[in-house]
Scaffold this motif. Structure first.
Motif, PDB file in Angstrom:
ATOM      1  N   ALA A  33      26.010 -23.826  -4.679  1.00 24.95           N
ATOM      2  CA  ALA A  33      27.021 -23.628  -5.724  1.00 24.95           C
ATOM      3  C   ALA A  33      26.463 -22.713  -6.801  1.00 24.95           C
ATOM      4  CB  ALA A  33      27.414 -24.972  -6.324  1.00 24.95           C
ATOM      5  N   ARG A  34      26.718 -21.419  -6.699  1.00 20.13           N
ATOM      6  CA  ARG A  34      26.270 -20.449  -7.686  1.00 20.13           C
ATOM      7  C   ARG A  34      27.438 -20.017  -8.551  1.00 20.13           C
ATOM      8  NH1 ARG A  34      20.911 -21.115  -7.895  1.00 20.13           N
ATOM      9  NH2 ARG A  34      19.934 -20.806  -5.887  1.00 20.13           N
ATOM     10  N   PRO A  35      27.259 -19.968  -9.869  1.00 25.21           N
ATOM     11  CA  PRO A  35      28.357 -19.538 -10.730  1.00 25.21           C
ATOM     12  C   PRO A  35      28.683 -18.072 -10.503  1.00 25.21           C
ATOM     13  CG  PRO A  35      26.314 -19.730 -11.982  1.00 25.21           C
ATOM     14  CD  PRO A  35      26.041 -20.289 -10.621  1.00 25.21           C
ATOM     15  N   SER A  36      29.976 -17.731 -10.692  1.00 23.52           N
ATOM     16  CA  SER A  36      30.376 -16.333 -10.557  1.00 23.52           C
ATOM     17  C   SER A  36      29.745 -15.525 -11.665  1.00 23.52           C
ATOM     18  CB  SER A  36      31.906 -16.222 -10.623  1.00 23.52           C
ATOM     19  OG  SER A  36      32.382 -16.708 -11.868  1.00 23.52           O
ATOM     20  N   GLY A  37      29.471 -14.257 -11.400  1.00 19.78           N
ATOM     21  CA  GLY A  37      28.833 -13.410 -12.402  1.00 19.78           C
ATOM     22  C   GLY A  37      27.398 -13.805 -12.680  1.00 19.78           C
ATOM     23  N   ASP A  38      26.777 -14.476 -11.739  1.00 19.89           N
ATOM     24  CA  ASP A  38      25.415 -14.976 -11.908  1.00 19.89           C
ATOM     25  C   ASP A  38      24.435 -13.819 -12.099  1.00 19.89           C
ATOM     26  OD1 ASP A  38      23.092 -16.457 -11.855  1.00 19.89           O
ATOM     27  OD2 ASP A  38      23.108 -16.740  -9.693  1.00 19.89           O
ATOM     28  N   VAL A  39      23.692 -13.855 -13.198  1.00 20.14           N
ATOM     29  CA  VAL A  39      22.649 -12.869 -13.468  1.00 20.14           C
ATOM     30  C   VAL A  39      21.289 -13.401 -13.042  1.00 20.14           C
ATOM     31  CG1 VAL A  39      21.476 -11.563 -15.290  1.00 20.14           C
ATOM     32  CG2 VAL A  39      23.945 -11.898 -15.400  1.00 20.14           C
ATOM     33  N   VAL A  40      21.129 -14.730 -13.084  1.00 14.97           N
ATOM     34  CA  VAL A  40      19.821 -15.335 -12.856  1.00 14.97           C
ATOM     35  C   VAL A  40      19.334 -15.127 -11.420  1.00 14.97           C
ATOM     36  CG1 VAL A  40      18.537 -17.494 -12.828  1.00 14.97           C
ATOM     37  CG2 VAL A  40      20.151 -17.027 -14.673  1.00 14.97           C
ATOM     38  N   THR A  41      20.203 -15.347 -10.450  1.00  8.99           N
ATOM     39  CA  THR A  41      19.766 -15.253  -9.051  1.00  8.99           C
ATOM     40  C   THR A  41      19.225 -13.873  -8.695  1.00  8.99           C
ATOM     41  OG1 THR A  41      21.334 -16.978  -8.409  1.00  8.99           O
ATOM     42  CG2 THR A  41      20.470 -15.579  -6.652  1.00  8.99           C
ATOM     43  N   PRO A  42      19.947 -12.783  -8.983  1.00  6.14           N
ATOM     44  CA  PRO A  42      19.357 -11.475  -8.692  1.00  6.14           C
ATOM     45  C   PRO A  42      18.098 -11.206  -9.505  1.00  6.14           C
ATOM     46  CG  PRO A  42      21.439 -11.222  -9.866  1.00  6.14           C
ATOM     47  CD  PRO A  42      21.343 -12.648  -9.449  1.00  6.14           C
ATOM     48  N   ALA A  43      18.022 -11.754 -10.730  1.00  5.52           N
ATOM     49  CA  ALA A  43      16.809 -11.582 -11.528  1.00  5.52           C
ATOM     50  C   ALA A  43      15.624 -12.262 -10.848  1.00  5.52           C
ATOM     51  CB  ALA A  43      17.015 -12.137 -12.935  1.00  5.52           C
ATOM     52  N   LEU A  44      15.815 -13.504 -10.385  1.00  5.11           N
ATOM     53  CA  LEU A  44      14.734 -14.215  -9.705  1.00  5.11           C
ATOM     54  C   LEU A  44      14.341 -13.514  -8.407  1.00  5.11           C
ATOM     55  CD1 LEU A  44      15.810 -17.920 -10.287  1.00  5.11           C
ATOM     56  CD2 LEU A  44      13.715 -16.838 -11.120  1.00  5.11           C
ATOM     57  N   ASN A  45      15.317 -13.019  -7.686  1.00  8.29           N
ATOM     58  CA  ASN A  45      14.999 -12.270  -6.463  1.00  8.29           C
ATOM     59  C   ASN A  45      14.161 -11.041  -6.785  1.00  8.29           C
ATOM     60  OD1 ASN A  45      16.450 -14.094  -4.924  1.00  8.29           O
ATOM     61  ND2 ASN A  45      18.321 -12.870  -4.899  1.00  8.29           N
ATOM     62  N   ASP A  46      14.483 -10.389  -7.899  1.00 12.46           N
ATOM     63  CA  ASP A  46      13.728  -9.201  -8.282  1.00 12.46           C
ATOM     64  C   ASP A  46      12.313  -9.556  -8.722  1.00 12.46           C
ATOM     65  OD1 ASP A  46      14.073  -6.224  -8.691  1.00 12.46           O
ATOM     66  OD2 ASP A  46      13.274  -6.802 -10.648  1.00 12.46           O
ATOM     67  N   VAL A  47      12.168 -10.673  -9.419  1.00  8.24           N
ATOM     68  CA  VAL A  47      10.833 -11.128  -9.820  1.00  8.24           C
ATOM     69  C   VAL A  47       9.991 -11.437  -8.575  1.00  8.24           C
ATOM     70  CG1 VAL A  47       9.547 -12.934 -11.016  1.00  8.24           C
ATOM     71  CG2 VAL A  47      11.610 -11.981 -12.061  1.00  8.24           C
ATOM     72  N   GLU A  48      10.618 -12.043  -7.554  1.00  6.70           N
ATOM     73  CA  GLU A  48       9.885 -12.302  -6.307  1.00  6.70           C
ATOM     74  C   GLU A  48       9.504 -11.000  -5.610  1.00  6.70           C
ATOM     75  OE1 GLU A  48      11.431 -16.757  -5.082  1.00  6.70           O
ATOM     76  OE2 GLU A  48      12.405 -15.021  -4.151  1.00  6.70           O
ATOM     77  N   ARG A  49      10.370 -10.005  -5.672  1.00  5.88           N
ATOM     78  CA  ARG A  49      10.013  -8.687  -5.138  1.00  5.88           C
ATOM     79  C   ARG A  49       8.765  -8.156  -5.835  1.00  5.88           C
ATOM     80  NH1 ARG A  49       9.790  -4.227  -7.421  1.00  5.88           N
ATOM     81  NH2 ARG A  49      10.907  -5.007  -9.240  1.00  5.88           N
ATOM     82  N   PHE A  50       8.735  -8.304  -7.163  1.00  3.19           N
ATOM     83  CA  PHE A  50       7.590  -7.841  -7.936  1.00  3.19           C
ATOM     84  C   PHE A  50       6.307  -8.559  -7.517  1.00  3.19           C
ATOM     85  CE2 PHE A  50       4.788  -8.763 -11.550  1.00  3.19           C
ATOM     86  CZ  PHE A  50       4.367  -7.474 -11.879  1.00  3.19           C
ATOM     87  N   TRP A  51       6.380  -9.886  -7.390  1.00  5.79           N
ATOM     88  CA  TRP A  51       5.168 -10.629  -7.064  1.00  5.79           C
ATOM     89  C   TRP A  51       4.733 -10.431  -5.618  1.00  5.79           C
ATOM     90  CZ3 TRP A  51       1.623 -11.799 -10.157  1.00  5.79           C
ATOM     91  CH2 TRP A  51       1.915 -12.107 -11.496  1.00  5.79           C
ATOM     92  N   ALA A  52       5.656 -10.166  -4.724  1.00  2.00           N
ATOM     93  CA  ALA A  52       5.267  -9.847  -3.346  1.00  2.00           C
ATOM     94  C   ALA A  52       4.397  -8.600  -3.312  1.00  2.00           C
ATOM     95  CB  ALA A  52       6.524  -9.647  -2.500  1.00  2.00           C
ATOM     96  N   ALA A  53       4.657  -7.677  -4.228  1.00  6.30           N
ATOM     97  CA  ALA A  53       3.880  -6.434  -4.271  1.00  6.30           C
ATOM     98  C   ALA A  53       2.609  -6.547  -5.095  1.00  6.30           C
ATOM     99  CB  ALA A  53       4.755  -5.308  -4.848  1.00  6.30           C
ATOM    100  N   ASN A  54       2.536  -7.517  -6.021  1.00 10.24           N
ATOM    101  CA  ASN A  54       1.432  -7.540  -6.982  1.00 10.24           C
ATOM    102  C   ASN A  54       0.565  -8.790  -6.940  1.00 10.24           C
ATOM    103  OD1 ASN A  54       1.817  -5.087  -9.006  1.00 10.24           O
ATOM    104  ND2 ASN A  54       3.853  -5.860  -8.508  1.00 10.24           N
ATOM    105  N   PHE A  55       0.958  -9.797  -6.166  1.00 13.09           N
ATOM    106  CA  PHE A  55       0.218 -11.054  -6.164  1.00 13.09           C
ATOM    107  C   PHE A  55      -1.224 -10.858  -5.724  1.00 13.09           C
ATOM    108  CE2 PHE A  55      -0.989 -15.180  -4.273  1.00 13.09           C
ATOM    109  CZ  PHE A  55      -0.792 -16.000  -5.365  1.00 13.09           C
ATOM    110  N   GLY A  56      -1.439 -10.038  -4.728  1.00 19.74           N
ATOM    111  CA  GLY A  56      -2.796  -9.826  -4.230  1.00 19.74           C
ATOM    112  C   GLY A  56      -3.735  -9.244  -5.262  1.00 19.74           C
ATOM    113  N   THR A  57      -3.194  -8.604  -6.280  1.00 19.38           N
ATOM    114  CA  THR A  57      -4.029  -8.024  -7.338  1.00 19.38           C
ATOM    115  C   THR A  57      -4.741  -9.097  -8.135  1.00 19.38           C
ATOM    116  OG1 THR A  57      -2.468  -6.190  -7.531  1.00 19.38           O
ATOM    117  CG2 THR A  57      -3.992  -6.510  -9.367  1.00 19.38           C
TER     118      THR A  57
END
Length: 434
Positions: A33-57
């Motif tokens: 159940a995700r609210p319409s116009g959700d900003v948080v979910t794409p933000a969290l997905n983007d943060v995970e994209r960032f950490w997938a690329a930078n975690f090893g550092t």
């Protein structure tokens, strides 16, 4: 000297405060159940994209593992799932649950208010901050005060923000200077109450320190963030020294603020200007004026959208004492007056030594020089005269936002100006001239 709380919302990250158990069934149902116009979910997905690329550092080549426990919006009628076996009561917060490795956020009040007031980028920052706690759960550090952990999470969020500004995010594209400044303004609403001790349980930091952590992440990346420890973090958050200071919030009256701060700035430049130029400092005349009736000046070097200026041909500074000054004092606090005077004196110093103030770099040098005076106030013995009170540095940040916002896309952003001011405040004059 001064403290005044402008915003009251507090972001509470629940690291270390809640226990853990497995509640997979509840989570799977809630995540659908995700609210319409959700900003948080794409933000969290983007943060995970960032950490997938930078975690090893920061984890010696280890592979990044996203949060396993889920991501949950909640409301007063639909509270967050239990954390560590403990039921959660509704609070307008966002938090990470270490035992169960999930992130939850108030979708009823906190996120809508932040988004409406400050924009989607601040929502992304809040989520990146919470994900910073998930990174800490994976790699440490351990046995650090809460304020260190919170500012490290701010720093990690800043590193993600740098990635956004570099155009690598699909969730946040073409970030404008105004959006960046709005995000910094929003951090003022997430600061501790002035007078909070940095050693207090749950302390996150004053706005000055939290924005410093954010800018560390933007400027230096995740490696610097991962190195945060209690012995290397320049924390300025302090409690009130006396009952009287706490009762007044450290605030001087408006007239005393103008008089005492102007006198102190004058004395600072009397001892500092010879170090810059080898020449004596000629005392700077100050001319308060009524709104709409500024003193004559052929080419004013304006600040605060023209309501204050240094006049090179008359060699004086002037500011609107019927609107600007009282408004800064009433709405922000007495060190907003200090920030204004610090800016004007620094403009005079730059011009007297034949250095620019109107260019982007010139303005940043002005801000740094204003910070160098603040550094003098910050480090001096409290018994030796005028000193800073809890909240003063936050007031300086608020003042810079009040008359330093970049809405036209030209010149430095308030984000950049705060960074320059911070350098002078923490490192002194040498940071502005080396």
């Amino acid at each position: 000297m001064a403290t005044k709380r402008l915003f009251t919302t507090a972001l509470v990250a629940a690291i270390g405060l809640l226990g853990g158990c497995s509640i997979v069934d509840v989570r799977e149902e809630r995540q659908q159940a995700r609210p319409s116009g959700d900003v948080v979910t794409p933000a969290l997905n983007d943060v995970e994209r960032f950490w997938a690329a930078n975690f090893g550092t920061v984890a010696e080549g280890a592979e990044f593992v996203p949060v396993r426990g889920g991501k949950f919006p909640y409301t007063q009628n639909d509270p967050p799932p239990p954390c560590g076996g403990q039921p959660s009561e509704y609070q307008p917060n966002a938090f990470y649950c270490p035992p169960d490795d999930f992130i939850a956020w108030d979708a009823q009040q906190l996120i809508p208010e932040l988004q409406e007031t400050y924009g989607e980028l601040l929502v992304g920052f809040v989520m990146a901050h919470e994900y910073g706690h998930a990174i800490q759960a994976r790699i440490g550090p351990e046995n650090q005060p809460t304020v260190v952990m919170e500012q490290q999470a701010d720093c990690y969020a800043g590193a993600w923000l740098a990635d956004v500004l570099a155009g690598k995010s699909s969730a946040f594209k073409d970030v404008t200077p105004a959006q960046l400044d709005d995000t910094v303004a929003g951090m003022l609403s997430l600061r501790d109450q002035p007078g909070t001790s940095a050693l207090a349980e749950g302390a996150h930091g004053n706005a000055f320190d939290r924005i410093r952590a954010l800018q560390d992440g933007v400027d230096e990346g995740v490696t610097t963030c991962a190195g945060y420890r209690v012995n290397n973090l320049p924390v300025t958050e302090v409690p009130f020294r006396t009952r009287e200071e706490a009762a007044t919030g450290g605030n001087l009256s408006y007239d005393d603020a103008v008089s005492l701060l102007a006198d102190d700035a004058q004395k600072y430049w009397q001892k500092t200007y010879p170090r810059l130029t080898g020449q004596a400092w000629a005392d700077l005349a100050i001319q308060p004026f009524r709104a709409g009736e500024p003193p004559d000046c052929a080419q004013p070097d304006a600040s605060a959208e023209g309501a204050a200026f240094y006049c090179p041909d008359g060699d004086f500074v002037a500011f609107d004492s019927t609107r600007l000054g009282p408004a800064l004092h009433q709405r922000i606090g007495d060190f907003a007056i200090g920030m204004l005077l610090g800016d004007l004196f620094a403009r005079a110093a730059q011009t007297r030594r034949s250095q620019p103030t109107g260019t982007e770099q010139g303005q940043l040098t002005v801000d740094c020089l204003a910070g160098s005076w603040t550094n003098d106030l910050l480090l001096r013995d409290p018994k030796s005269g005028l000193t800073l009170s809890p909240g003063d540095l936050d007031e300086a940040v608020q003042a810079l936002l009040a008359f330093g916002r970049n809405t036209e896309g030209s010149g430095p952003t308030a984000f950049d100006r705060i960074g320059a001011y911070r350098e002078g405040t923490l490192k002194g004059l040498s940071a502005c001239t080396d």
